[in-house]
Every structure is written in structure tokens, then in C-alpha cells.
Design a protein around this motif. Structure first.
Motif, PDB file in Angstrom:
ATOM      1  N   PRO A 454      44.824  47.849  25.437  1.00  0.00           N
ATOM      2  CA  PRO A 454      44.796  47.321  26.802  1.00  0.00           C
ATOM      3  C   PRO A 454      45.928  47.857  27.670  1.00  0.00           C
ATOM      4  CG  PRO A 454      44.668  45.558  25.161  1.00  0.00           C
ATOM      5  CD  PRO A 454      45.063  46.799  24.440  1.00  0.00           C
ATOM      6  N   VAL A 455      45.678  47.896  28.964  1.00  0.00           N
ATOM      7  CA  VAL A 455      46.751  48.209  29.909  1.00  0.00           C
ATOM      8  C   VAL A 455      47.705  47.009  29.957  1.00  0.00           C
ATOM      9  CG1 VAL A 455      45.315  49.742  31.290  1.00  0.00           C
ATOM     10  CG2 VAL A 455      45.407  47.309  31.855  1.00  0.00           C
ATOM     11  N   PRO A 456      48.943  47.213  30.450  1.00  0.00           N
ATOM     12  CA  PRO A 456      49.956  46.159  30.347  1.00  0.00           C
ATOM     13  C   PRO A 456      49.687  44.894  31.153  1.00  0.00           C
ATOM     14  CG  PRO A 456      51.002  48.291  30.569  1.00  0.00           C
ATOM     15  CD  PRO A 456      49.544  48.501  30.829  1.00  0.00           C
ATOM     16  N   PHE A 457      48.710  44.884  32.052  1.00  0.00           N
ATOM     17  CA  PHE A 457      48.388  43.639  32.736  1.00  0.00           C
ATOM     18  C   PHE A 457      47.799  42.639  31.747  1.00  0.00           C
ATOM     19  CE2 PHE A 457      49.226  46.335  36.069  1.00  0.00           C
ATOM     20  CZ  PHE A 457      48.267  47.318  36.263  1.00  0.00           C
ATOM     21  N   PHE A 458      47.200  43.163  30.688  1.00  0.00           N
ATOM     22  CA  PHE A 458      46.681  42.328  29.617  1.00  0.00           C
ATOM     23  C   PHE A 458      47.669  42.399  28.452  1.00  0.00           C
ATOM     24  CE2 PHE A 458      43.137  43.532  32.249  1.00  0.00           C
ATOM     25  CZ  PHE A 458      42.394  42.368  32.344  1.00  0.00           C
ATOM     26  N   SER A 459      47.300  41.840  27.306  1.00  0.00           N
ATOM     27  CA  SER A 459      48.186  41.869  26.145  1.00  0.00           C
ATOM     28  C   SER A 459      47.498  42.573  24.986  1.00  0.00           C
ATOM     29  CB  SER A 459      48.564  40.443  25.724  1.00  0.00           C
ATOM     30  OG  SER A 459      49.295  39.800  26.747  1.00  0.00           O
ATOM     31  N   PHE A 460      48.291  43.127  24.098  1.00  0.00           N
ATOM     32  CA  PHE A 460      47.780  43.746  22.881  1.00  0.00           C
ATOM     33  C   PHE A 460      47.339  42.623  21.954  1.00  0.00           C
ATOM     34  CE2 PHE A 460      47.970  45.827  18.790  1.00  0.00           C
ATOM     35  CZ  PHE A 460      47.607  47.141  19.048  1.00  0.00           C
ATOM     36  N   THR A 461      46.043  42.573  21.623  1.00  0.00           N
ATOM     37  CA  THR A 461      45.491  41.371  20.995  1.00  0.00           C
ATOM     38  C   THR A 461      44.822  41.653  19.656  1.00  0.00           C
ATOM     39  OG1 THR A 461      43.508  41.642  22.368  1.00  0.00           O
ATOM     40  CG2 THR A 461      45.186  40.107  23.151  1.00  0.00           C
ATOM     41  N   GLY A 462      45.423  42.515  18.834  1.00  0.00           N
ATOM     42  CA  GLY A 462      44.919  42.679  17.485  1.00  0.00           C
ATOM     43  C   GLY A 462      44.846  41.333  16.776  1.00  0.00           C
ATOM     44  N   SER A 463      43.999  41.237  15.753  1.00  0.00           N
ATOM     45  CA  SER A 463      43.749  39.930  15.145  1.00  0.00           C
ATOM     46  C   SER A 463      43.619  40.047  13.631  1.00  0.00           C
ATOM     47  CB  SER A 463      42.464  39.322  15.726  1.00  0.00           C
ATOM     48  OG  SER A 463      41.341  40.136  15.406  1.00  0.00           O
TER      49      SER A 463
END
Length: 509
Positions: A454-463
Motif C-alpha cells: 500500500p501507499v503510505p496513506f494506508f498501512s502495511f497490513t500483512g496478516s
């Protein structure tokens, strides 16, 4: 233009320094490790494994700086980020050359490494709105409630070798712009470009003690995880170390985010744009020599797309394997001889366990760089999920191909894998895409995008097995991670309000 120390211009080996209380200092340690060019085995410098006293001094410096830094107006912190992003832009190509020399990736990929970190610094410039609390007037008669997002204290970051610019820039800018102080431990394999970025942070105006750097291995990591003054730990790296960090730091009351290993899939549907899909798969599987936690590891060919395999192999054969600084290089070396040996071992295991080796990169030779840690693009078909080549993260330019008949089978296959960092779907059908993104149990999904970071406006959301901790790096989640919420409930009385009754209930009205 501000000058920056370039370790590649020195006439002698660079001894990497520590950063403690705003000063770059020589370590007094007796334990050092060579920094080695992966393409040539040339020793570029040496990095110290900091002593316990030096680590404690760095943490103490951060603790002492916190009182004043946390009270620094948010606009002043924001202006430092504005200056930092300007300085990174000015020196990006210079840093990229050093990054390529110590890490091995191509110059274009090194510049991309810096650019993706720079985007997080740019996002940190919006801290004035990102760190806003909430306010509700009149939650009860004459009562208002609001929240404050306040810094935690001293935070620490532990970064991997594969992105020595991007990952540190995921961490310390967001932490310090929120009002925290920070202790960074870069990878001991390639710290030179990280230190150039840290130098720019000081030039941008980061005060003494707000950002500190220590180097080393497990002993440094363990001390950061257990020190009483460290409030939060951010980690990116292998699953084994990430699990250790999460457990150890958690046992000592720290807030932890741990981004770990992966086994990323791409599902290819028969209606996908063939050429665009094949180009995307080649780049995602073999770019950066496969040394990305978001690299494509498994292609799941649905239905007739299995007939695309021969053309895919031919595209992979056109990639140029060479030293990263050489022009037109597509695939550089892996980081170390040990890393190469591990990749070769996994390729050998695939052959031994019965997978079909369509493209073999084990014996690639690069003229003029015969000592380099090179592995060429490697493709397996007829892979089953019980093979090591499927179960283990390779971290090299190796792609496993599995063929299935339906989208449902593909979704079940991906969901059964323990990792959950990223997955891609290639299709021209909106209905198929919607079904996939709804049913897939992976933290980051790309539709016709093979590496859905994701671009930095969102978050890195690995799970799942790729992430421990609730909150990811950068974006809004990073602000939540690096702050604590304080809720204020207030009521004010006029001087004339001199009568009333005792209220023994919890009713605020």
C-alpha cells in the motif's frame, strides 16, 4: 547544498559509527563484522557490535531527550520532516549507489527502495492532521469528552538487510514526528546507506538524543527488547527472529509490531490480459533477486493458463543477471554466500522431491563477477504443497507453479497457506475480482497488481503467519502504534452554580 558523508569515496575501509546523543562516535567494541559487496566480495567497511554500555548510553540519551522533544510543537516536528524529505531527494542517487554496492540490488531498484521510504517521510509531514484526537460536545448535560494522541516515550526499530533505506524510513520518521524518541538497529549486513539517511535526519534538524543508532546482532536485539525504558519495538525481518522479538518484548511489557516471512501467491485466471500478466509475474518473482517479503513465490495457474508456462519461461530467460551497478541489469546477486547456499539447497530439494525444473538458475556465471552471489531466475512446475520449495520462504529468484482447475480451488490453496502477507489476482472480470477479495484470507490483495504494497496513506497490513501485533507500519496504524490515547471527560461550572446534590451513581447527567 548540504554535503553528506559518502563511505564509497573514502580511500580506506569505512568503520561504521554509532549515533549517540547527536554525535557519531567510534565503538569501543572488540567485535566487528565486514560489510561485503555481494557482487564482488570486496570488503567495503566494517560494522561494530555495540557494547552493553554503548546501547545503554543510546537508550539513556533517548530517554533524556524525550521530555523536551515530546513538548516540541507539532508544527516544528512537521517542518523537520519537510526538510528531511527535501534532503533525501537531493541525495537519492548518491545513496542509491552505496545501497547497490552493499546490498547488491540494481540501481533502479535501489532508487525505488529510497523512493518508497521517502513517501513515508512525505506522509509524516501531515502529522498535524494524522495525530488529531476526537471531540464530542455534550456527552451528558454540561459534559464534554475528547481524546489526545500522546507519544509513548523511547521506541526502537530493528530493520532487515533487503531494504536498508525503505524500512528504516518506515520506522523512525513516523515515531519521532509523533513526539517519541528512537533507537535504531540497522541490519549489520548493509548499514552504510541507512547511516547516510540518519545523517540527513540530523541535518534536517532532529535534535540530539531524539534519534540514536546502535549496531550488532542478537545481543543488541535482546537488550532493546528487555530494557525498561523502551516502550515499543518495531521489527521487520525473518519469521524466526520476528517471533523471538515479539515474545521477548511482549514478556517485558512492550508494544510490538513484527512483520515477518511470507509465501505470496498470484492467481491467474484464463480471462487475464496475457502479456501484461506475464510481464508482471516475471518482475514480481525475480526483481530484487527475490529478496522481498512481498516477492511473488507461487503462481497459481487456473484452467487453460497452464498453457502460458512455456512463454513465461522464455520471458524469464531474457532477464540479465549481473552486478547491480552494471547497466541493464535485471537480477543482481543475493546478499551473501550463505544466502546463496540456502537458495541452492531449496532448489535442490525441489528437484529431489519431484518438482519439474523448467528454468535452472543454479549455475549462472557472470563475466567479471565470478565471485558474486548470483542465482538466476528459476521456475518449477508440478509443485505440491508438501514440498520444501513451497512450504519455506526461499528469499531468492525462485518461482513455484501450481495448476488448478477453478477459482475456488485457487482460493482454498492460498487460504491454506500459513503466511498472509500478500496475494494477487489477474483477471478482467469484476465479479471474479469481487469474489476473490471477499473470500481470500490475506492481509494485502492486488487486483492485476502482483506486489500489493500500500501507499503510505494506508498501512502495511500483512496478516496471519506474516505478522504479529495488531498494528502495521506507516499510515494511520503507525500513528496509533506510536501514540497512546488519553480520554478527557470534563465539566465546568459557573460561579453562580453554588447548589446541587450528591450523586452516588455513575450517571454523568
Amino acid at each position: 547544498m548540504n554535503a553528506i558523508h559518502n563511505p564509497m569515496l573514502a580511500n580506506q575501509l569505512t568503520s561504521v559509527k554509532l549515533l549517540i546523543n547527536g554525535e557519531f562516535v567510534d565503538s569501543k567494541t572488540t567485535e566487528w563484522q565486514d560489510i561485503v559487496n555481494p557482487a564482488t566480495q570486496e570488503v567495503l567497511g566494517k560494522v561494530p557490535f555495540a557494547t552493553t554500555e554503548e546501547i545503554n548510553a543510546a537508550i539513556a540519551s533517548a530517554q533524556n531527550a524525550f521530555a523536551s522533544w515530546s513538548q516540541t510543537p507539532i508544527q516544528a516536528r512537521m517542518r523537520i520532516m519537510l526538510k528531511l524529505q527535501e534532503l533525501i531527494r537531493i541525495h537519492a542517487k548518491e545513496i542509491a549507489k552505496v545501497l547497490t554496492a552493499e546490498q547488491g540490488k540494481t540501481l533502479a531498484d535501489a532508487e525505488g527502495d529510497i523512493q518508497r521510504g521517502l513517501e513515508v517521510v512525505e506522509h509524516a509531514c501531515s502529522i498535524g492532521t494524522l495525530q488529531m484526537g476526537e471531540y464530542v460536545e455534550g456527552v451528558a448535560r454540561g459534559v464534554d469528552s475528547y481524546t489526545l494522541q500522546q507519544p509513548l516515550g523511547v521506541c526502537a526499530g530493528i530493520t532487515p538487510f533487503n531494504f536498508p533505506a525503505m524500512i528504516p524510513l518506515w520506522m523512525f520518521p513516523m515515531a519521532i514526528v509523533c513526539g517519541n524518541t528512537f533507537v535504531l538497529k540497522p541490519s549489520e549486513q548493509d548499514p552504510l546507506s541507512t547511516m547516510m539517511l540518519v545523517e540527513l535526519a540530523l541535518q534536517a534538524g532532529v535534535p540530539a538524543g531524539v534519534l540514536n543508532v546502535v549496531h550488532g546482532g542478537k545481543e543488541v536485539v535482546d537488550l532493546l527488547c528487555t530494557h525498561n525504558d523502551i516502550k515499543a519495538i518495531s521489527f521487520v525481518g525473518s519469521t524466526a527472529v520476528g517471533t523471538h522479538v515479539y515474545n521477548l518484548a511482549g514478556q517485558h511489557g512492550k508494544r510490538v509490531q513484527s512483520m515477518m516471512g511470507a509465501k505470496n501467491h498470484a492467481v491467474i485466471m484464463p480471462d487475464a490480459n496475457k502479456q501484461q500478466t506475464l510481464n508482471a509475474l516475471v518482475g514480481a518473482a525475480f526483481g530484487a533477486a527475490g529478496q522481498r517479503c512481498m516477492a511473488l513465490s507461487v503462481a497459481v495457474m487456473v484452467g487453460e493458463t497452464k498453457n502460458w508456462l512455456a512463454e513465461f519461461v522464455e520471458k524469464a530467460k531474457t532477464l540479465s543477471v549481473n552486478a547491480g551497478h552494471e547497466p541493464n541489469t535485471d537480477v543482481g546477486p543475493v546478499i551473501s554466500p550463505r544466502a546463496k547456499a540456502r537458495v541452492i539447497d531449496l532448489i535442490n530439494s525441489g528437484v529431489e522431491q519431484g518438482a519439474q525444473l523448467l528454468l535452472d538458475g543454479r549455475d549462472v556465471q557472470v563475466k567479471g563477477y565470478e565471485q558474486g552471489n548470483f542465482v538466476g531466475p528459476t521456475i518449477f512446475s508440478q509443485v505440491s504443497t508438501d514440498m520444501r520449495i513451497y512450504k519455506e520462504e526461499v528469499f531468492g529468484p525462485v518461482l513455484a507453479v501450481i495448476c488448478v482447475d477453478t477459482l475456488e480451488e485457487a482460493i482454498a490453496l492460498v487460504n491454506a497457506n500459513p503466511f498472509g502477507n500478500g496475494v494477487g489476482l489477474f483477471t478482467q472480470s469484476g465479479a471474479t475480482a469481487r469474489t476473490f477479495q471477499h473470500q481470500i484470507n490475506i492481509g494485502q490483495v492486488g487486483i492485476n497488481i502482483p506486489i500489493p504494497v500500500p501507499v503510505p496513506f494506508f498501512s502495511f497490513t500483512g496478516s496471519r503467519g506474516s505478522k504479529l501485533g495488531d498494528l502495521g507500519p506507516y499510515g494511520k496504524q503507525a500513528v496509533q502504534f506510536y501514540t497512546q490515547t488519553k480520554t478527557i471527560t470534563s465539566r465546568w461550572f459557573e460561579d453562580s452554580q453554588d447548589s446541587g446534590k450528591v450523586n452516588t451513581t455513575i450517571n454523568l447527567g
